[in-house]
Design a protein around this motif. Structure first.
Motif, PDB file in Angstrom:
ATOM      1  N   ALA A  20      -0.465  13.450  11.849  1.00  0.00           N
ATOM      2  CA  ALA A  20      -1.430  12.583  11.176  1.00  0.00           C
ATOM      3  C   ALA A  20      -1.454  12.861   9.676  1.00  0.00           C
ATOM      4  CB  ALA A  20      -2.823  12.781  11.774  1.00  0.00           C
ATOM      5  N   MET A  21      -1.473  14.131   9.291  1.00  0.00           N
ATOM      6  CA  MET A  21      -1.532  14.477   7.870  1.00  0.00           C
ATOM      7  C   MET A  21      -0.279  14.028   7.135  1.00  0.00           C
ATOM      8  SD  MET A  21      -4.479  15.757   7.294  1.00  0.00           S
ATOM      9  CE  MET A  21      -4.305  16.564   5.705  1.00  0.00           C
ATOM     10  N   ASP A  22       0.859  14.099   7.808  1.00  0.00           N
ATOM     11  CA  ASP A  22       2.111  13.637   7.209  1.00  0.00           C
ATOM     12  C   ASP A  22       2.026  12.148   6.881  1.00  0.00           C
ATOM     13  OD1 ASP A  22       4.762  13.347   6.405  1.00  0.00           O
ATOM     14  OD2 ASP A  22       5.499  13.145   8.451  1.00  0.00           O
ATOM     15  N   ALA A  23       1.523  11.363   7.824  1.00  0.00           N
ATOM     16  CA  ALA A  23       1.393   9.918   7.592  1.00  0.00           C
ATOM     17  C   ALA A  23       0.326   9.616   6.554  1.00  0.00           C
ATOM     18  CB  ALA A  23       1.062   9.214   8.909  1.00  0.00           C
ATOM     19  N   LEU A  24      -0.806  10.277   6.662  1.00  0.00           N
ATOM     20  CA  LEU A  24      -1.944   9.953   5.797  1.00  0.00           C
ATOM     21  C   LEU A  24      -1.675  10.301   4.331  1.00  0.00           C
ATOM     22  CD1 LEU A  24      -4.836  11.019   8.180  1.00  0.00           C
ATOM     23  CD2 LEU A  24      -4.202   8.698   7.498  1.00  0.00           C
ATOM     24  N   GLU A  25      -0.880  11.331   4.087  1.00  0.00           N
ATOM     25  CA  GLU A  25      -0.520  11.646   2.702  1.00  0.00           C
ATOM     26  C   GLU A  25       0.233  10.481   2.069  1.00  0.00           C
ATOM     27  OE1 GLU A  25       2.139  14.811   0.062  1.00  0.00           O
ATOM     28  OE2 GLU A  25       2.067  14.982   2.246  1.00  0.00           O
ATOM     29  N   ARG A  26       1.201   9.934   2.796  1.00  0.00           N
ATOM     30  CA  ARG A  26       1.995   8.828   2.255  1.00  0.00           C
ATOM     31  C   ARG A  26       1.170   7.545   2.130  1.00  0.00           C
ATOM     32  NH1 ARG A  26       7.568   9.293   5.670  1.00  0.00           N
ATOM     33  NH2 ARG A  26       6.401  10.599   7.139  1.00  0.00           N
ATOM     34  N   ILE A  27       0.294   7.326   3.102  1.00  0.00           N
ATOM     35  CA  ILE A  27      -0.567   6.143   3.048  1.00  0.00           C
ATOM     36  C   ILE A  27      -1.536   6.243   1.872  1.00  0.00           C
ATOM     37  CG2 ILE A  27      -2.437   4.949   4.255  1.00  0.00           C
ATOM     38  CD1 ILE A  27      -0.933   5.708   6.890  1.00  0.00           C
ATOM     39  N   GLU A  28      -2.120   7.408   1.688  1.00  0.00           N
ATOM     40  CA  GLU A  28      -3.059   7.587   0.573  1.00  0.00           C
ATOM     41  C   GLU A  28      -2.369   7.375  -0.771  1.00  0.00           C
ATOM     42  OE1 GLU A  28      -6.019  10.972  -1.406  1.00  0.00           O
ATOM     43  OE2 GLU A  28      -4.932  11.418   0.448  1.00  0.00           O
ATOM     44  N   MET A  29      -1.180   7.951  -0.945  1.00  0.00           N
ATOM     45  CA  MET A  29      -0.467   7.796  -2.208  1.00  0.00           C
ATOM     46  C   MET A  29      -0.152   6.326  -2.480  1.00  0.00           C
ATOM     47  SD  MET A  29      -0.341  10.806  -3.475  1.00  0.00           S
ATOM     48  CE  MET A  29      -1.882  11.108  -2.607  1.00  0.00           C
ATOM     49  N   ALA A  30       0.319   5.615  -1.466  1.00  0.00           N
ATOM     50  CA  ALA A  30       0.691   4.209  -1.645  1.00  0.00           C
ATOM     51  C   ALA A  30      -0.525   3.349  -1.977  1.00  0.00           C
ATOM     52  CB  ALA A  30       1.386   3.686  -0.386  1.00  0.00           C
ATOM     53  N   LEU A  31      -1.645   3.575  -1.271  1.00  0.00           N
ATOM     54  CA  LEU A  31      -2.845   2.784  -1.527  1.00  0.00           C
ATOM     55  C   LEU A  31      -3.456   3.115  -2.883  1.00  0.00           C
ATOM     56  CD1 LEU A  31      -4.217   0.581   0.242  1.00  0.00           C
ATOM     57  CD2 LEU A  31      -2.503   1.941   1.444  1.00  0.00           C
ATOM     58  N   ARG A  32      -3.291   4.339  -3.340  1.00  0.00           N
ATOM     59  CA  ARG A  32      -3.741   4.679  -4.698  1.00  0.00           C
ATOM     60  C   ARG A  32      -3.022   3.802  -5.725  1.00  0.00           C
ATOM     61  NH1 ARG A  32      -4.034  11.208  -5.741  1.00  0.00           N
ATOM     62  NH2 ARG A  32      -5.569  11.756  -4.130  1.00  0.00           N
ATOM     63  N   VAL A  33      -1.706   3.718  -5.563  1.00  0.00           N
ATOM     64  CA  VAL A  33      -0.915   2.903  -6.494  1.00  0.00           C
ATOM     65  C   VAL A  33      -1.328   1.434  -6.390  1.00  0.00           C
ATOM     66  CG1 VAL A  33       1.395   2.105  -7.103  1.00  0.00           C
ATOM     67  CG2 VAL A  33       1.025   4.505  -6.478  1.00  0.00           C
ATOM     68  N   ASP A  34      -1.499   0.930  -5.177  1.00  0.00           N
ATOM     69  CA  ASP A  34      -1.900  -0.465  -4.984  1.00  0.00           C
ATOM     70  C   ASP A  34      -3.208  -0.763  -5.710  1.00  0.00           C
ATOM     71  OD1 ASP A  34       0.286  -0.994  -3.342  1.00  0.00           O
ATOM     72  OD2 ASP A  34      -0.804  -0.538  -1.501  1.00  0.00           O
ATOM     73  N   VAL A  35      -4.204   0.079  -5.489  1.00  0.00           N
ATOM     74  CA  VAL A  35      -5.537  -0.148  -6.079  1.00  0.00           C
ATOM     75  C   VAL A  35      -5.500  -0.002  -7.591  1.00  0.00           C
ATOM     76  CG1 VAL A  35      -7.892   0.778  -6.222  1.00  0.00           C
ATOM     77  CG2 VAL A  35      -6.792   0.502  -3.993  1.00  0.00           C
ATOM     78  N   ALA A  36      -4.864   1.061  -8.072  1.00  0.00           N
ATOM     79  CA  ALA A  36      -4.820   1.297  -9.512  1.00  0.00           C
ATOM     80  C   ALA A  36      -4.064   0.192 -10.241  1.00  0.00           C
ATOM     81  CB  ALA A  36      -4.183   2.649  -9.803  1.00  0.00           C
ATOM     82  N   HIS A  37      -2.961  -0.268  -9.651  1.00  0.00           N
ATOM     83  CA  HIS A  37      -2.146  -1.297 -10.308  1.00  0.00           C
ATOM     84  C   HIS A  37      -2.897  -2.622 -10.365  1.00  0.00           C
ATOM     85  CE1 HIS A  37       1.641  -2.904 -11.793  1.00  0.00           C
ATOM     86  NE2 HIS A  37       1.491  -3.929 -10.974  1.00  0.00           N
ATOM     87  N   LEU A  38      -3.549  -2.982  -9.260  1.00  0.00           N
ATOM     88  CA  LEU A  38      -4.243  -4.265  -9.222  1.00  0.00           C
ATOM     89  C   LEU A  38      -5.492  -4.265 -10.103  1.00  0.00           C
ATOM     90  CD1 LEU A  38      -4.776  -6.507  -6.142  1.00  0.00           C
ATOM     91  CD2 LEU A  38      -6.651  -6.080  -7.707  1.00  0.00           C
ATOM     92  N   LEU A  39      -6.342  -3.260  -9.939  1.00  0.00           N
ATOM     93  CA  LEU A  39      -7.563  -3.227 -10.746  1.00  0.00           C
ATOM     94  C   LEU A  39      -7.245  -2.948 -12.211  1.00  0.00           C
ATOM     95  CD1 LEU A  39     -10.170  -1.373  -8.480  1.00  0.00           C
ATOM     96  CD2 LEU A  39      -9.965  -3.819  -8.958  1.00  0.00           C
TER      97      LEU A  39
END
Length: 316
Positions: free
Chosen positions: A90-109
């Motif tokens: 779970a932690m392996d997946a969630l690290e990658r998901i968190e990083m990707a969503l950070r970029v998505d949110v930061a880039h859009l906003l």
């Protein structure tokens, strides 16, 4: 009211378990596990082996101290090891998901404004205007005000070079694409929930789902992350922060961990299309302990018939 429980030696702990009907074939090995992991940490894994209380089988069933016939200490340990591997996955997946969503949110906003995270006009109305009605330390404040307080706290405590660089050379707010690097998963999840619906949907579209679905998944995945990071029991945990059932994984109970591993798999198929994570999850499920008295089974974590054939679990 009872007094504080007395201290028990390892020999005492072994005697208690055997007296309640738990089979312990190698007492020295059992003592080693009790010494390294702890009685109460392991108790969550032998709990399913305890007999049901026939007088409380309604909505709030309870268990007796005595064990179901054929229950073994070694099976509880195997379940613990399985759960440890599950948390790491779970932690392996969630690290990658968190990083990707950070970029998505930061880039859009950030496209709207470098300081969009602090600008109420660029966020959802209920997030920035509706006061919290529940009595407590945040009573009367908006969700955004509470979020900003945590953001300021994180910023002041941060020793990251990029934060110190900004404070030394720039005035004004820290741009969202910089600030987002010091947020935890919970802050990311909460800000996403406070974004305007069109912005949520724009990010959701990248993953083939609605923004509302991403918002719910992030909240649930933050719960899963906290369970995993604190080494708590995950395999059959009652997921408190539930997401609505989704057509991508039909008939999966949303109060059990498997649904959220399905969500992780779906997100990773977009973020890391060549990952072997799905294959590793399938392989781990094949390691689920085979317990002779069938006190525990994979279905207890939410697995349903035919799940391996779903597209999200296709071999990579």
């Amino acid at each position: 009211m009872k007094n504080v429980k007395p201290w028990k030696s390892l020999d005492d702990q072994i005697a208690i378990l055997k007296g309640r009907g738990l089979t312990i074939e190698d007492e020295n090995a059992a003592k080693d596990y009790l010494r390294r992991i702890g009685y109460y940490r392991l108790s969550g894994y032998w709990y399913p082996f305890r007999e049901m209380n026939s007088q409380h089988l309604g909505k709030n069933p309870s268990r007796l101290d005595t064990f179901i016939h054929g229950s073994r200490f070694e099976d509880a340990v195997k379940l613990y090891v399985f759960d440890k591997k599950l948390r790491l996955l779970a932690m392996d997946a969630l690290e990658r998901i968190e990083m990707a969503l950070r970029v998505d949110v930061a880039h859009l906003l950030g496209k709207h404004h470098p300081c969009a995270h602090q600008n109420p006009r660029l966020l959802h109305g209920s997030f920035v205007k509706r006061p919290i009605k529940k009595k407590g330390p945040h009573f009367g404040k908006t969700e955004h005000e509470v979020w900003l307080e945590k953001h300021e706290e994180k910023t002041k405590k941060s020793r990251e070079p990029f934060i110190e660089h900004h404070n030394r050379f720039y005035n004004g707010c820290i741009p969202i694409w910089v600030a987002i690097e010091i947020w935890d998963f919970g802050m990311l999840s909460r800000l996403f929930a406070g974004m305007r619906y069109p912005d949520q949907d724009e990010i959701g579209a990248r993953y083939g789902v609605k923004g509302e679905t991403i918002e719910q998944w992030l909240r649930s995945l933050n719960f899963v992350r906290n369970v995993s990071a604190h080494h708590s029991r995950l395999w059959n945990a009652n997921i408190v922060e539930v997401s609505a059932p989704h057509v991508l994984f039909p008939k999966v109970p949303n109060s059990r961990a498997f649904m959220y591993f399905c969500a992780m798999s779906h997100l990773l198929s977009v973020i890391c299309p060549n990952t072997s994570w799905q294959s590793r999850f399938v392989a781990l499920m094949e390691e689920f302990p085979e317990v002779p008295n069938e006190s525990v089974k994979p279905e207890d974590m939410g697995l349903v018939e035919g799940w391996k054939e779903w597209p999200i679990w296709a071999k990579k």
